[in-house]
Scaffold this motif. Structure first.
Motif, PDB file in Angstrom:
ATOM      1  N   GLU A 287       0.801  -1.044   0.063  1.00 37.53           N
ATOM      2  CA  GLU A 287      -0.066   0.113  -0.088  1.00 37.53           C
ATOM      3  C   GLU A 287       1.029   1.068  -0.016  1.00 37.53           C
ATOM      4  O   GLU A 287       1.640   1.263   0.821  1.00 37.53           O
TER       5      GLU A 287
ATOM      6  N   PHE B 123      -3.457   2.134  -3.657  1.00 37.72           N
ATOM      7  CA  PHE B 123      -4.116   2.878  -2.643  1.00 37.72           C
ATOM      8  C   PHE B 123      -4.969   1.863  -2.026  1.00 37.72           C
ATOM      9  O   PHE B 123      -5.352   2.229  -0.613  1.00 37.72           O
ATOM     10  N   HIS B 124      -5.294   0.671  -2.252  1.00 38.71           N
ATOM     11  CA  HIS B 124      -5.852  -0.242  -1.603  1.00 38.71           C
ATOM     12  C   HIS B 124      -5.236  -1.744  -1.727  1.00 38.71           C
ATOM     13  O   HIS B 124      -4.847  -2.095  -2.886  1.00 38.71           O
TER      14      HIS B 124
ATOM     15  N   GLN C 168      -6.176  -5.660  -1.302  1.00 44.18           N
ATOM     16  CA  GLN C 168      -7.431  -6.769  -0.861  1.00 44.18           C
ATOM     17  C   GLN C 168      -6.819  -7.826  -0.360  1.00 44.18           C
ATOM     18  O   GLN C 168      -7.117  -8.515   0.610  1.00 44.18           O
TER      19      GLN C 168
ATOM     20  N   VAL D 225      -4.143  -5.720  -5.527  1.00 44.31           N
ATOM     21  CA  VAL D 225      -4.385  -4.413  -5.007  1.00 44.31           C
ATOM     22  C   VAL D 225      -5.355  -3.547  -5.982  1.00 44.31           C
ATOM     23  O   VAL D 225      -5.672  -3.894  -7.305  1.00 44.31           O
TER      24      VAL D 225
END
Length: 247
Positions: free
Chosen positions: A196, A222-223, A225, A241
């Motif tokens: 991240e 930015f994220h 999973q 991601v």
């Protein structure tokens, strides 16, 4: 008469022989003169030699003929022919030596390459022998991570209320279990990574979706999973991601 004369002469001879046998002759007391004295008495002979060289030219025992001249020329050329033949043989041997040296160096290089390749293969087999086992094991670690995420969200939602002791104990227990398991996996070369905020790397990340995000740099994660794992530096499982997309 004649017979009487013969008888008388024979008697005289026999009587004389008897007298000689009874009285041997007396040796002379005079010794012969020594040989050296005789040599000294004789004058030595003198030889005379001439100082002038013999002016008569000596004739050659063998007159030169065309056959002898040809033989001499052949004998003169023989050393050069032998030298040329030796040089040719030397050049041939030098070429053979260079060829064998080249083959030897190539063989040594091939053998060293084989050794290096074998060592790499053995090391890779040792390092990644648990690859299949590790892939199955990380699924359990992911479940622990999901449990911690849900418990953390629950605890944040109940911050205004009375603290839930059982939930806190559950969270602490799962957190300790996850930490202990990650440490054990790290001893065997299995490490987890969270990308991240990093730049998207297709070798380590798997983009599940892309969306524009204000205030975020383009092509940035930015994220996350699902976190990724590496086994001895090699990506065992890419991280899933979400990536920032330019507007």
């Amino acid at each position: 008469m004649f017979r009487q004369a013969l008888n008388a002469s024979s008697r005289a001879l026999s009587s004389s022989s008897r007298i000689i046998a009874q009285h041997p002759p007396v040796r002379s007391q005079l010794s012969p003169a020594p040989l050296n004295s005789l040599r000294t008495t004789l004058s030595p002979r003198t030889r005379w030699y001439s100082d002038q060289a013999d002016a008569t030219p000596k004739k050659s025992s063998q007159e030169s003929t065309p056959e002898s001249e040809a033989k001499e020329s052949t004998d003169a050329n023989a050393p050069s022919n032998v030298e040329a033949e030796l040089k040719k043989k030397l050049e041939t041997k030098e070429k053979e030596a260079i060829d064998w040296k080249d083959k030897y160096l190539r063989s040594v290089a091939d053998f060293r390459n084989l050794q290096d390749r074998t060592q790499r293969e053995v090391k890779a087999a040792r390092d990644f022998a648990i690859q299949r086992f590790a892939k199955d094991l990380v699924e359990g670690v992911d479940n622990l991570d999901r449990a911690l995420t849900m418990a953390n969200e629950k605890m944040k939602a109940e911050e205004s209320k009375e603290p839930n002791v059982h939930l806190n104990n559950f969270y602490e227990g799962v957190k300790m279990t996850e930490t202990n398991m990650l440490q054990t996996l790290s001893k065997h070369g299995l490490d987890r990574f969270d990308p991240e905020g990093e730049k998207f790397n297709p070798n380590e990340h798997e983009a599940t979706f892309m969306t524009p995000m204000p205030g975020k740099e383009d092509n940035t994660v930015f994220h996350v999973q699902q976190k990724g794992y590496k086994l001895n530096g090699r990506v065992l499982r890419a991280a899933k991601v979400g990536v920032v997309k330019s507007q």
